[in-house]
Design a protein around this motif. Structure first.
Motif, PDB file in Angstrom:
ATOM      1  N   UNK A  16       6.699 -62.032 -15.035  1.00 11.94           N
ATOM      2  CA  UNK A  16       5.882 -62.844 -14.139  1.00 11.94           C
ATOM      3  C   UNK A  16       6.705 -64.057 -13.719  1.00 11.94           C
ATOM      4  N   UNK A  17       6.743 -64.338 -12.434  1.00 13.91           N
ATOM      5  CA  UNK A  17       7.457 -65.510 -11.933  1.00 13.91           C
ATOM      6  C   UNK A  17       6.549 -66.742 -11.964  1.00 13.91           C
ATOM      7  N   UNK A  18       7.191 -67.908 -12.004  1.00 12.12           N
ATOM      8  CA  UNK A  18       6.470 -69.186 -11.900  1.00 12.12           C
ATOM      9  C   UNK A  18       5.400 -69.361 -12.976  1.00 12.12           C
ATOM     10  N   UNK A  19       5.733 -68.981 -14.192  1.00 16.06           N
ATOM     11  CA  UNK A  19       4.807 -69.216 -15.306  1.00 16.06           C
ATOM     12  C   UNK A  19       4.862 -70.711 -15.624  1.00 16.06           C
ATOM     13  N   UNK A  20       3.778 -71.407 -15.296  1.00 12.67           N
ATOM     14  CA  UNK A  20       3.806 -72.865 -15.485  1.00 12.67           C
ATOM     15  C   UNK A  20       3.346 -73.242 -16.891  1.00 12.67           C
ATOM     16  N   UNK A  21       3.482 -74.526 -17.199  1.00 11.81           N
ATOM     17  CA  UNK A  21       3.165 -74.978 -18.559  1.00 11.81           C
ATOM     18  C   UNK A  21       1.675 -74.866 -18.861  1.00 11.81           C
ATOM     19  N   UNK A  22       0.832 -74.858 -17.817  1.00 13.29           N
ATOM     20  CA  UNK A  22      -0.597 -74.695 -18.057  1.00 13.29           C
ATOM     21  C   UNK A  22      -0.929 -73.254 -18.426  1.00 13.29           C
ATOM     22  N   UNK A  23      -0.110 -72.307 -17.964  1.00 14.83           N
ATOM     23  CA  UNK A  23      -0.273 -70.924 -18.411  1.00 14.83           C
ATOM     24  C   UNK A  23       0.246 -70.774 -19.840  1.00 14.83           C
ATOM     25  N   UNK A  24       1.349 -71.480 -20.138  1.00 13.19           N
ATOM     26  CA  UNK A  24       1.923 -71.393 -21.483  1.00 13.19           C
ATOM     27  C   UNK A  24       0.962 -71.971 -22.511  1.00 13.19           C
ATOM     28  N   UNK A  25       0.412 -73.152 -22.236  1.00 17.62           N
ATOM     29  CA  UNK A  25      -0.572 -73.767 -23.124  1.00 17.62           C
ATOM     30  C   UNK A  25      -1.570 -74.539 -22.254  1.00 17.62           C
ATOM     31  N   UNK A  26      -2.758 -73.973 -22.019  1.00 19.06           N
ATOM     32  CA  UNK A  26      -3.741 -74.615 -21.145  1.00 19.06           C
ATOM     33  C   UNK A  26      -4.089 -76.034 -21.596  1.00 19.06           C
ATOM     34  N   UNK A  27      -4.435 -76.873 -20.616  1.00 16.04           N
ATOM     35  CA  UNK A  27      -4.645 -78.300 -20.859  1.00 16.04           C
ATOM     36  C   UNK A  27      -5.699 -78.581 -21.928  1.00 16.04           C
ATOM     37  N   UNK A  28      -6.688 -77.706 -22.075  1.00 14.30           N
ATOM     38  CA  UNK A  28      -7.762 -77.965 -23.039  1.00 14.30           C
ATOM     39  C   UNK A  28      -7.277 -77.951 -24.484  1.00 14.30           C
ATOM     40  N   UNK A  29      -6.049 -77.464 -24.708  1.00 10.63           N
ATOM     41  CA  UNK A  29      -5.509 -77.415 -26.071  1.00 10.63           C
ATOM     42  C   UNK A  29      -4.542 -78.567 -26.351  1.00 10.63           C
ATOM     43  N   UNK A  30      -4.499 -79.561 -25.475  1.00 11.20           N
ATOM     44  CA  UNK A  30      -3.532 -80.649 -25.630  1.00 11.20           C
ATOM     45  C   UNK A  30      -4.097 -81.852 -26.371  1.00 11.20           C
ATOM     46  N   UNK A  32      -4.101 -82.382 -29.523  1.00  9.00           N
ATOM     47  CA  UNK A  32      -3.416 -82.636 -30.789  1.00  9.00           C
ATOM     48  C   UNK A  32      -1.989 -83.110 -30.552  1.00  9.00           C
ATOM     49  N   UNK A  33      -1.486 -83.900 -31.483  1.00  9.41           N
ATOM     50  CA  UNK A  33      -0.071 -84.278 -31.444  1.00  9.41           C
ATOM     51  C   UNK A  33       0.694 -83.549 -32.546  1.00  9.41           C
ATOM     52  N   UNK A  34       0.000 -82.621 -33.233  1.00  8.80           N
ATOM     53  CA  UNK A  34       0.661 -81.817 -34.254  1.00  8.80           C
ATOM     54  C   UNK A  34       1.363 -80.644 -33.583  1.00  8.80           C
ATOM     55  N   UNK A  35       2.523 -80.271 -34.125  1.00  5.94           N
ATOM     56  CA  UNK A  35       3.274 -79.157 -33.552  1.00  5.94           C
ATOM     57  C   UNK A  35       2.823 -77.816 -34.094  1.00  5.94           C
ATOM     58  N   UNK A  36       2.028 -77.820 -35.136  1.00  2.00           N
ATOM     59  CA  UNK A  36       1.592 -76.563 -35.747  1.00  2.00           C
ATOM     60  C   UNK A  36       0.195 -76.192 -35.251  1.00  2.00           C
ATOM     61  N   UNK A  37      -0.088 -74.902 -35.291  1.00  2.00           N
ATOM     62  CA  UNK A  37      -1.411 -74.422 -34.924  1.00  2.00           C
ATOM     63  C   UNK A  37      -1.598 -74.101 -33.456  1.00  2.00           C
ATOM     64  N   UNK A  38      -0.564 -74.337 -32.637  1.00  2.00           N
ATOM     65  CA  UNK A  38      -0.688 -74.099 -31.205  1.00  2.00           C
ATOM     66  C   UNK A  38      -0.358 -72.655 -30.813  1.00  2.00           C
ATOM     67  N   UNK A  39       0.296 -71.925 -31.710  1.00  2.00           N
ATOM     68  CA  UNK A  39       0.701 -70.558 -31.391  1.00  2.00           C
ATOM     69  C   UNK A  39      -0.463 -69.659 -31.029  1.00  2.00           C
ATOM     70  N   UNK A  40      -1.615 -69.887 -31.654  1.00  2.00           N
ATOM     71  CA  UNK A  40      -2.785 -69.036 -31.366  1.00  2.00           C
ATOM     72  C   UNK A  40      -3.313 -69.263 -29.957  1.00  2.00           C
ATOM     73  N   UNK A  41      -2.945 -70.406 -29.346  1.00  2.00           N
ATOM     74  CA  UNK A  41      -3.405 -70.717 -27.986  1.00  2.00           C
ATOM     75  C   UNK A  41      -2.333 -70.460 -26.932  1.00  2.00           C
ATOM     76  N   UNK A  42      -1.184 -69.959 -27.348  1.00  2.00           N
ATOM     77  CA  UNK A  42      -0.114 -69.640 -26.404  1.00  2.00           C
ATOM     78  C   UNK A  42      -0.596 -68.605 -25.388  1.00  2.00           C
ATOM     79  N   UNK A  43      -0.416 -68.893 -24.103  1.00  6.31           N
ATOM     80  CA  UNK A  43      -0.846 -68.003 -23.016  1.00  6.31           C
ATOM     81  C   UNK A  43      -2.330 -67.629 -23.154  1.00  6.31           C
ATOM     82  N   UNK A  44      -3.140 -68.569 -23.610  1.00  8.58           N
ATOM     83  CA  UNK A  44      -4.542 -68.275 -23.956  1.00  8.58           C
ATOM     84  C   UNK A  44      -5.317 -67.610 -22.833  1.00  8.58           C
ATOM     85  N   UNK A  45      -5.131 -68.070 -21.594  1.00  7.07           N
ATOM     86  CA  UNK A  45      -5.920 -67.517 -20.493  1.00  7.07           C
ATOM     87  C   UNK A  45      -5.513 -66.096 -20.132  1.00  7.07           C
ATOM     88  N   UNK A  46      -4.331 -65.688 -20.554  1.00  5.24           N
ATOM     89  CA  UNK A  46      -3.903 -64.307 -20.337  1.00  5.24           C
ATOM     90  C   UNK A  46      -4.129 -63.443 -21.578  1.00  5.24           C
TER      91      UNK A  46
END
Length: 201
Positions: A16-30, A32-46
């Motif tokens: 897929x071209x032009x995969x933006x950062x909101x596709x990578x991690x949607x804004x609703x998951x931002x 936290x300032x912790x680096x852990x626990x975000x993997x489950x939300x990676x590409x969440x909308x897809x």
């Protein structure tokens, strides 16, 4: 930060071209300032439907790619807003290397600061690696940072370029704090020479 030397792993194809950062991690998951626990939300909308169930068609939900450590992606990966949560989410999922024809500058820089190696290669070469990745666990890629090579399952070696300083940091697992701590003896010596009346930092 974990060192990056040589990685041999399954690569997931995200054609897929032009995969933006909101596709990578949607804004609703931002939130936290912790680096852990975000993997489950990676590409969440897809990855998930509106009820939160997994989309079986999405590549990272397929059994052969659940443990992928390499992502082969389309052009202009990581475009959109600048959010460090994007590489955090990729890393927390287990992705250590992203290969694409091009990257957005801020995302590209953030990858290096978080232990992910972004590799830009010509589109025709990425297409070959995308074909390799489509074979799943039957075809693993090797990323050799020291020699700056991507090794295909066939044994073909593809050279890539990387800035010497960034390469040094990845090979030695040095983020900004680690780089500063390399100079800890000099910093301590400087502090020891300061007059007693100066406030200590």
């Amino acid at each position: 930060m974990d060192k990056f030397t040589t990685l041999t792993a399954t690569a997931a194809p995200l054609n897929i071209k032009n995969v933006d950062t909101d596709k990578i991690i949607p804004a609703r998951f931002l939130k936290t300032i912790k680096r852990s626990g975000l993997g489950k939300s990676l590409f969440a909308d897809m990855r998930y439907d509106e009820q939160g169930a997994e989309n079986p068609a999405f590549v990272l939900n397929q059994p052969k790619y659940r443990a992928a450590h390499i992502l082969v992606a389309g052009d202009n990966f990581g475009c959109g807003s600048s959010r460090e949560h994007a590489p955090w989410a990729l890393l927390d999922f287990g992705i250590r290397c992203v290969i694409a024809p091009s990257f957005a500058d801020i995302f590209f820089n953030n990858c290096f600061k978080n232990g992910i190696l972004p590799i830009a290669l010509p589109e025709a070469v990425v297409a070959k690696l995308m074909d390799d990745a489509s074979l799943g666990t039957n075809a693993r890629l090797t990323i050799d940072l020291e020699r700056q090579l991507v090794v295909r399952p066939s044994g073909e070696e593809i050279a890539f370029t990387v800035d010497a300083f960034r390469k040094h940091c990845l090979l030695n697992g040095l983020d900004d704090i680690g780089l500063t701590l390399e100079h800890a003896p000099a910093i301590a010596a400087y502090e020891a020479k300061q007059p007693a009346w100066l406030p200590k930092i």
